[in-house]
Design an enzyme around this catalytic site. Structure first.
Site, PDB file in Angstrom:
ATOM      1  N   LYS A 267     -52.437  32.748  45.601  1.00 25.63           N
ATOM      2  CA  LYS A 267     -53.462  31.937  46.263  1.00 25.63           C
ATOM      3  C   LYS A 267     -54.759  32.715  46.496  1.00 25.63           C
ATOM      4  O   LYS A 267     -55.857  32.202  46.258  1.00 25.63           O
ATOM      5  CB  LYS A 267     -52.932  31.406  47.591  1.00 25.63           C
ATOM      6  CG  LYS A 267     -54.012  30.694  48.373  1.00 25.63           C
ATOM      7  CD  LYS A 267     -53.629  29.340  48.794  1.00 25.63           C
ATOM      8  CE  LYS A 267     -54.871  28.608  49.243  1.00 25.63           C
ATOM      9  NZ  LYS A 267     -54.604  27.757  50.376  1.00 25.63           N
ATOM     10  N   ASP A 286     -51.540  25.360  48.235  1.00 22.65           N
ATOM     11  CA  ASP A 286     -50.494  25.746  49.190  1.00 22.65           C
ATOM     12  C   ASP A 286     -49.722  24.486  49.597  1.00 22.65           C
ATOM     13  O   ASP A 286     -49.946  23.415  49.034  1.00 22.65           O
ATOM     14  CB  ASP A 286     -51.085  26.472  50.406  1.00 22.65           C
ATOM     15  CG  ASP A 286     -52.088  25.599  51.141  1.00 22.65           C
ATOM     16  OD1 ASP A 286     -52.151  24.387  50.869  1.00 22.65           O
ATOM     17  OD2 ASP A 286     -52.807  26.119  52.003  1.00 22.65           O
ATOM     18  N   HIS A 288     -49.983  22.692  52.111  1.00 24.18           N
ATOM     19  CA  HIS A 288     -50.897  21.694  52.656  1.00 24.18           C
ATOM     20  C   HIS A 288     -51.505  20.848  51.528  1.00 24.18           C
ATOM     21  O   HIS A 288     -51.554  19.619  51.603  1.00 24.18           O
ATOM     22  CB  HIS A 288     -51.988  22.422  53.445  1.00 24.18           C
ATOM     23  CG  HIS A 288     -53.027  21.527  54.012  1.00 24.18           C
ATOM     24  ND1 HIS A 288     -52.929  20.967  55.260  1.00 24.18           N
ATOM     25  CD2 HIS A 288     -54.195  21.076  53.489  1.00 24.18           C
ATOM     26  CE1 HIS A 288     -53.985  20.223  55.478  1.00 24.18           C
ATOM     27  NE2 HIS A 288     -54.773  20.270  54.426  1.00 24.18           N
TER      28      HIS A 288
END
Ligand code: NAG
Ligand code: NAG
Length: 406
Positions: A267, A286, A288
């Site tokens: 990430k 991610d 989310h």
């Protein structure tokens, strides 16, 4: 713009191409300072804020009107003669065009994203002018190592304290509010400075936690590999030049180089690829983002309970978003991400200055996702090492983190 404030020049640019208020505070760069200006008359054509950024050799001050970006270059003493000064001003203009990537027509991109994506249509009018900055790769890398398991206000404090601790003050100038109070500006420190012994201990004492050692070791790795130069401090060090060369590499190769650094997982690497290395289609993912994809973009999966982010799922999500948004998918993602930040809950809803916002009414018009965790920031240490290539390093990092529960 009838009269320019002293020292400022104007660059014609509508707000749909760039909104400083949004772009400089949405978790891309953490070193811009925003100062409210003293407003003497209610005039929507006048700037409300001044934004300042310290480069290695100058401070750049910006203000925005509906039609222009106003920019001013502040140089340290001794002040150069007029010829020299004009050269510096021309450099600042070039820097602005590069940093804000003004050759990219954002209005056209918004139109394209809107025609491809109904979710984007819902937010685009409130979140105009959000474009990707083209940051310095070294500063971007270190800032996003700081961003793991962290929030924007704390990352900002860390990055600013890093500059204050490890750079000499460049210059001091009064705040733009007329109060007479002076502010001192510090450039971002170069790799050779953060590679020195003792840095990680010091950063720990400044509250960086486990990130202290990641920063020090990443700097040391770069300097050990690429050396330090004896040239003046304004010019880039060999390590910084190396990071710049990643812009010319294929995404996969550039990512592989970034993943070699300590504290850089998939990430963080993807944030750097997108924000300073020109990889416009890279979408940092991610859990989310996964949830957004399930709720709004027809991805399969459960919205209840967390699915762990595997490399395979990460790839699927990236592929999905590139399919939705196209070759500037990473840029589109940052607009969606900004719309999802708590700090931007009322953005684009309030009237211009001198009318009081009505939060009661505004609240109803908020867009649905209100999660605290901004999606551009790396995932918490539950999963950060999923993409670490070396198992030995993986175990060592785990051990280090156990010593410092965050
Ligand atoms: C202005 O300053 C530059 C750099 O210090 C110098 O090379 C140049 O000769 C100066 N020009 C004039 C007109 O004084
Ligand atoms: C950010 O994180 C710090 C430390 O974990 C916490 O004290 C602070 O309240 C958080 N701020 C926001 C805006 O979430």
């Amino acid at each position: 713009m009838a009269t320019l404030p002293p020292g400022f020049h104007a660059l014609s640019l509508p707000i749909i191409q760039l909104s400083l208020a949004a772009v400089l505070k949405c978790g891309q760069s953490f070193r811009w300072n925003a100062y409210p200006l003293k407003i003497t008359s209610p005039d929507a054509s006048l700037p409300t804020h001044e934004y300042r950024f310290c480069l290695r050799d100058r401070v750049v001050c910006l203000r925005q009107t509906p039609t222009d970006i106003l920019y001013r270059t502040v140089l340290p003493d001794p002040q150069p003669n007029m010829t020299e000064r004009k050269l510096r001003e021309a450099e600042t203009l070039l820097w602005l065009k590069d940093y804000f990537q003004l050759d990219v027509d954002l209005a056209l991109l918004y139109e394209q994203w809107g025609s491809r994506d109904k979710v984007f249509l819902r937010i685009r009018d409130r979140f105009t002018g959000i474009r990707m900055l083209r940051q310095d790769p070294w500063e971007n890398l270190i800032s996003f190592i700081c961003s793991s398991n962290n929030n924007i206000s704390r990352i900002t404090k860390m990055v600013q304290s890093l500059a204050k601790e490890y750079s000499l003050p460049l210059l001091s100038i009064p705040l733009p509010d007329g109060s007479g109070v002076e502010e001192t500006y510090y450039p971002f420190p170069p790799p050779s400075v953060l590679a020195k012994p003792g840095v990680s201990t010091r950063l720990r004492s400044l509250g960086f936690g486990y990130r202290a050692e990641f920063i020090h070791r990443t700097a040391k790795m770069l300097v050990d590999t690429h050396g330090t130069s004896t040239r003046p401090s304004q010019t880039s060090e060999p390590s910084e030049l190396f990071l710049h060369t990643l812009r010319g590499m294929a995404t996969e190769d550039a990512r592989a180089e970034l993943l070699k650094f300590v504290g850089v997982g998939r990430k963080v690497a993807d944030c750097v690829l997108l924000m300073s290395l020109d990889k416009t289609d890279v979408v940092p993912v991610d859990t989310h983002v996964h949830q957004i994809a399930i709720k709004h973009y027809g991805m399969k999966g459960s919205t209840k309970g967390k699915t762990s982010m595997t490399p395979k799922l990460y790839e699927e999500l990236c592929t999905k978003f590139v399919k939705v948004w196209g070759d500037h998918a990473g840029w589109a993602h940052s607009v969606l991400f900004t719309s999802d930040l708590k700090a931007f809950a009322l953005h684009g809803l309030t009237e211009p200055q001198f009318t009081s916002p009505s939060p009661q009414k505004d609240r109803k018009r908020r867009i649905p996702d209100e999660d605290e965790m901004p999606s551009l920031l790396p995932t918490p240490p539950r999963t950060p090492f999923a993409y670490n290539p070396s198992p030995a390093e993986h175990v060592k990092k785990r051990a280090r983190m156990r010593r410092t529960p965050e």
